[in-house]
Design a protein around this motif. Structure first.
Motif, PDB file in Angstrom:
ATOM      1  N   GLU A  41       0.871  -1.074   0.027  1.00 60.20           N
ATOM      2  CA  GLU A  41      -0.090  -0.025   0.122  1.00 60.20           C
ATOM      3  C   GLU A  41       0.930   1.167  -0.070  1.00 60.20           C
ATOM      4  OE1 GLU A  41      -3.424   0.322   2.615  1.00 60.20           O
ATOM      5  OE2 GLU A  41      -3.389  -1.941   2.713  1.00 60.20           O
ATOM      6  N   MET A  42       0.437   2.332  -0.599  1.00 58.41           N
ATOM      7  CA  MET A  42       1.030   3.500  -0.620  1.00 58.41           C
ATOM      8  C   MET A  42       0.977   4.353   0.823  1.00 58.41           C
ATOM      9  SD  MET A  42       2.586   6.063  -1.771  1.00 58.41           S
ATOM     10  CE  MET A  42       3.092   5.846  -3.442  1.00 58.41           C
ATOM     11  N   PHE A  43       1.994   5.044   1.309  1.00 57.88           N
ATOM     12  CA  PHE A  43       1.832   5.759   2.627  1.00 57.88           C
ATOM     13  C   PHE A  43       2.342   7.367   2.201  1.00 57.88           C
ATOM     14  CE2 PHE A  43       3.074   1.539   3.662  1.00 57.88           C
ATOM     15  CZ  PHE A  43       1.973   1.191   4.963  1.00 57.88           C
ATOM     16  N   SER A  44       1.899   8.141   2.717  1.00 55.01           N
ATOM     17  CA  SER A  44       1.798   9.556   2.527  1.00 55.01           C
ATOM     18  C   SER A  44       3.234   9.792   2.593  1.00 55.01           C
ATOM     19  CB  SER A  44       1.137  10.345   3.572  1.00 55.01           C
ATOM     20  OG  SER A  44       1.482  10.420   4.847  1.00 55.01           O
ATOM     21  N   SER A  45       4.047   9.243   3.416  1.00 53.76           N
ATOM     22  CA  SER A  45       5.453   9.442   3.719  1.00 53.76           C
ATOM     23  C   SER A  45       6.420   9.066   2.526  1.00 53.76           C
ATOM     24  CB  SER A  45       6.091   8.601   4.848  1.00 53.76           C
ATOM     25  OG  SER A  45       5.967   7.263   4.793  1.00 53.76           O
ATOM     26  N   LYS A  46       5.767   8.112   1.717  1.00 53.97           N
ATOM     27  CA  LYS A  46       6.393   8.074   0.335  1.00 53.97           C
ATOM     28  C   LYS A  46       6.295   8.821  -0.705  1.00 53.97           C
ATOM     29  CE  LYS A  46       8.294   3.750   1.840  1.00 53.97           C
ATOM     30  NZ  LYS A  46       9.544   3.968   2.157  1.00 53.97           N
ATOM     31  N   LEU A  47       4.876   9.334  -0.617  1.00 53.64           N
ATOM     32  CA  LEU A  47       4.433  10.465  -1.673  1.00 53.64           C
ATOM     33  C   LEU A  47       5.019  11.946  -1.514  1.00 53.64           C
ATOM     34  CD1 LEU A  47       0.518  10.062  -1.818  1.00 53.64           C
ATOM     35  CD2 LEU A  47       2.316   9.789  -3.853  1.00 53.64           C
ATOM     36  N   LYS A  48       5.263  12.105  -0.169  1.00 53.50           N
ATOM     37  CA  LYS A  48       5.985  13.469   0.005  1.00 53.50           C
ATOM     38  C   LYS A  48       7.273  13.506  -0.487  1.00 53.50           C
ATOM     39  CE  LYS A  48       6.229  17.137   3.402  1.00 53.50           C
ATOM     40  NZ  LYS A  48       5.939  17.625   4.547  1.00 53.50           N
ATOM     41  N   GLY A  49       7.595  14.428  -1.264  1.00 53.56           N
ATOM     42  CA  GLY A  49       8.976  14.508  -2.048  1.00 53.56           C
ATOM     43  C   GLY A  49       9.188  13.836  -3.173  1.00 53.56           C
ATOM     44  N   LEU A  50       8.178  13.122  -3.564  1.00 53.53           N
ATOM     45  CA  LEU A  50       8.005  12.412  -4.951  1.00 53.53           C
ATOM     46  C   LEU A  50       8.235  13.322  -6.162  1.00 53.53           C
ATOM     47  CD1 LEU A  50       8.397   9.365  -5.851  1.00 53.53           C
ATOM     48  CD2 LEU A  50       5.926   9.472  -5.860  1.00 53.53           C
ATOM     49  N   ASN A  51       9.286  13.210  -6.945  1.00 54.12           N
ATOM     50  CA  ASN A  51       9.273  13.830  -8.100  1.00 54.12           C
ATOM     51  C   ASN A  51       8.253  13.360  -9.096  1.00 54.12           C
ATOM     52  OD1 ASN A  51      11.389  15.390  -7.443  1.00 54.12           O
ATOM     53  ND2 ASN A  51      12.651  14.216  -8.121  1.00 54.12           N
ATOM     54  N   ILE A  52       7.647  14.269  -9.952  1.00 53.56           N
ATOM     55  CA  ILE A  52       6.438  13.861 -10.902  1.00 53.56           C
ATOM     56  C   ILE A  52       7.008  14.402 -12.180  1.00 53.56           C
ATOM     57  CG2 ILE A  52       4.236  14.333 -11.785  1.00 53.56           C
ATOM     58  CD1 ILE A  52       3.519  15.279  -8.888  1.00 53.56           C
ATOM     59  N   VAL A  53       7.138  13.238 -13.128  1.00 50.53           N
ATOM     60  CA  VAL A  53       7.900  13.630 -14.362  1.00 50.53           C
ATOM     61  C   VAL A  53       6.536  13.772 -15.376  1.00 50.53           C
ATOM     62  CG1 VAL A  53       9.985  12.424 -13.973  1.00 50.53           C
ATOM     63  CG2 VAL A  53       7.935  11.035 -14.899  1.00 50.53           C
ATOM     64  N   ASN A  54       6.727  14.215 -16.676  1.00 54.15           N
ATOM     65  CA  ASN A  54       5.719  14.295 -17.756  1.00 54.15           C
ATOM     66  C   ASN A  54       5.782  13.094 -18.698  1.00 54.15           C
ATOM     67  OD1 ASN A  54       7.763  15.261 -19.342  1.00 54.15           O
ATOM     68  ND2 ASN A  54       6.903  17.379 -19.351  1.00 54.15           N
ATOM     69  N   GLN A  55       5.191  13.249 -19.793  1.00 57.02           N
ATOM     70  CA  GLN A  55       5.380  12.353 -20.703  1.00 57.02           C
ATOM     71  C   GLN A  55       6.594  12.263 -21.667  1.00 57.02           C
ATOM     72  OE1 GLN A  55       3.145  14.619 -20.666  1.00 57.02           O
ATOM     73  NE2 GLN A  55       3.255  16.116 -22.477  1.00 57.02           N
ATOM     74  N   LYS A  56       7.409  13.173 -21.617  1.00 56.93           N
ATOM     75  CA  LYS A  56       8.781  13.434 -21.933  1.00 56.93           C
ATOM     76  C   LYS A  56       9.978  13.093 -21.033  1.00 56.93           C
ATOM     77  CE  LYS A  56       7.446  17.079 -25.153  1.00 56.93           C
ATOM     78  NZ  LYS A  56       7.480  18.541 -25.593  1.00 56.93           N
ATOM     79  N   ASP A  57       9.604  12.795 -19.818  1.00 56.14           N
ATOM     80  CA  ASP A  57      10.529  11.954 -18.736  1.00 56.14           C
ATOM     81  C   ASP A  57      10.881  13.382 -18.225  1.00 56.14           C
ATOM     82  OD1 ASP A  57      11.047  10.161 -17.014  1.00 56.14           O
ATOM     83  OD2 ASP A  57      13.164   9.801 -18.174  1.00 56.14           O
ATOM     84  N   GLU A  58      10.487  14.542 -18.360  1.00 58.19           N
ATOM     85  CA  GLU A  58      10.915  15.809 -17.490  1.00 58.19           C
ATOM     86  C   GLU A  58      10.407  15.878 -16.239  1.00 58.19           C
ATOM     87  OE1 GLU A  58      11.147  18.809 -21.365  1.00 58.19           O
ATOM     88  OE2 GLU A  58       9.446  18.567 -20.489  1.00 58.19           O
ATOM     89  N   THR A  59      11.194  16.497 -15.391  1.00 53.21           N
ATOM     90  CA  THR A  59      10.742  16.515 -13.884  1.00 53.21           C
ATOM     91  C   THR A  59       9.789  18.007 -13.884  1.00 53.21           C
ATOM     92  OG1 THR A  59      12.596  15.341 -12.868  1.00 53.21           O
ATOM     93  CG2 THR A  59      11.334  16.921 -11.400  1.00 53.21           C
ATOM     94  N   VAL A  60       8.608  17.762 -13.600  1.00 65.56           N
ATOM     95  CA  VAL A  60       7.791  18.975 -13.678  1.00 65.56           C
ATOM     96  C   VAL A  60       7.210  19.496 -12.285  1.00 65.56           C
ATOM     97  CG1 VAL A  60       6.878  18.685 -15.821  1.00 65.56           C
ATOM     98  CG2 VAL A  60       5.646  17.709 -13.959  1.00 65.56           C
ATOM     99  N   GLY A  61       7.541  18.932 -11.186  1.00 66.02           N
ATOM    100  CA  GLY A  61       6.944  19.171  -9.874  1.00 66.02           C
ATOM    101  C   GLY A  61       7.638  17.953  -8.777  1.00 66.02           C
ATOM    102  N   GLU A  62       7.327  18.364  -7.535  1.00 63.93           N
ATOM    103  CA  GLU A  62       7.321  17.566  -6.628  1.00 63.93           C
ATOM    104  C   GLU A  62       6.052  17.729  -5.581  1.00 63.93           C
ATOM    105  OE1 GLU A  62       9.960  18.042  -2.688  1.00 63.93           O
ATOM    106  OE2 GLU A  62      11.285  17.552  -4.446  1.00 63.93           O
TER     107      GLU A  62
END
Length: 135
Positions: free
Chosen positions: A46-67
């Motif tokens: 299961e997903m935990f909020s502690s694993k979500l916080k700080g997780l980088n988000i990438v887009n379809q071009k594999d660019e980091t767009v946020g966290e």
């Protein structure tokens, strides 16, 4: 007929103290929720909020767009993901709130890590309405 009504009324009067005693042993409530603890089981995948916080988000071009910076809860459900976008080393960043359904989170078992992706661009997130924490 009068006897039946009289017997029923007598039984109701005799039962009242017993019913009142039973009412005293019911769980106490705070608001609408019972004060007794309710327990759940949690599986290891299961997903935990502690694993979500700080997780980088990438887009379809594999660019980091946020966290992922935070979670907003409403009615016991995740209402929004608060993303940190823009900036460098904490300078110039701002926050945006996005629907959880717009971010795909999955576990990469091969590399033993969580991944987040979103179909957007850095520019679109920078231009999105800024989220400010309530005071």
């Amino acid at each position: 007929m009068k006897k039946i009504v009289l017997v029923a009324a007598s039984l109701a009067l005799l039962a009242a103290p017993a019913l009142a005693e039973n009412a005293k042993t019911e769980p106490k409530t705070v608001g609408n929720a019972a004060a007794e603890a309710k327990f759940s089981t949690v599986s290891k995948d299961e997903m935990f909020s502690s694993k979500l916080k700080g997780l980088n988000i990438v887009n379809q071009k594999d660019e980091t767009v946020g966290e992922i910076a935070d979670l907003a809860l409403k009615n016991n459900q995740v209402d929004a993901l608060i993303l940190s976008v823009g900036g460098f080393l904490g300078m110039g960043e701002h926050y945006v709130a996005v629907s959880p359904s717009s971010v795909s989170v999955r576990y990469d078992a091969k590399n033993n890590k969580w991944l987040a992706s979103m179909n957007t661009t850095k520019e679109a997130l920078k231009a999105a309405p800024e989220f400010k924490y309530p005071k």
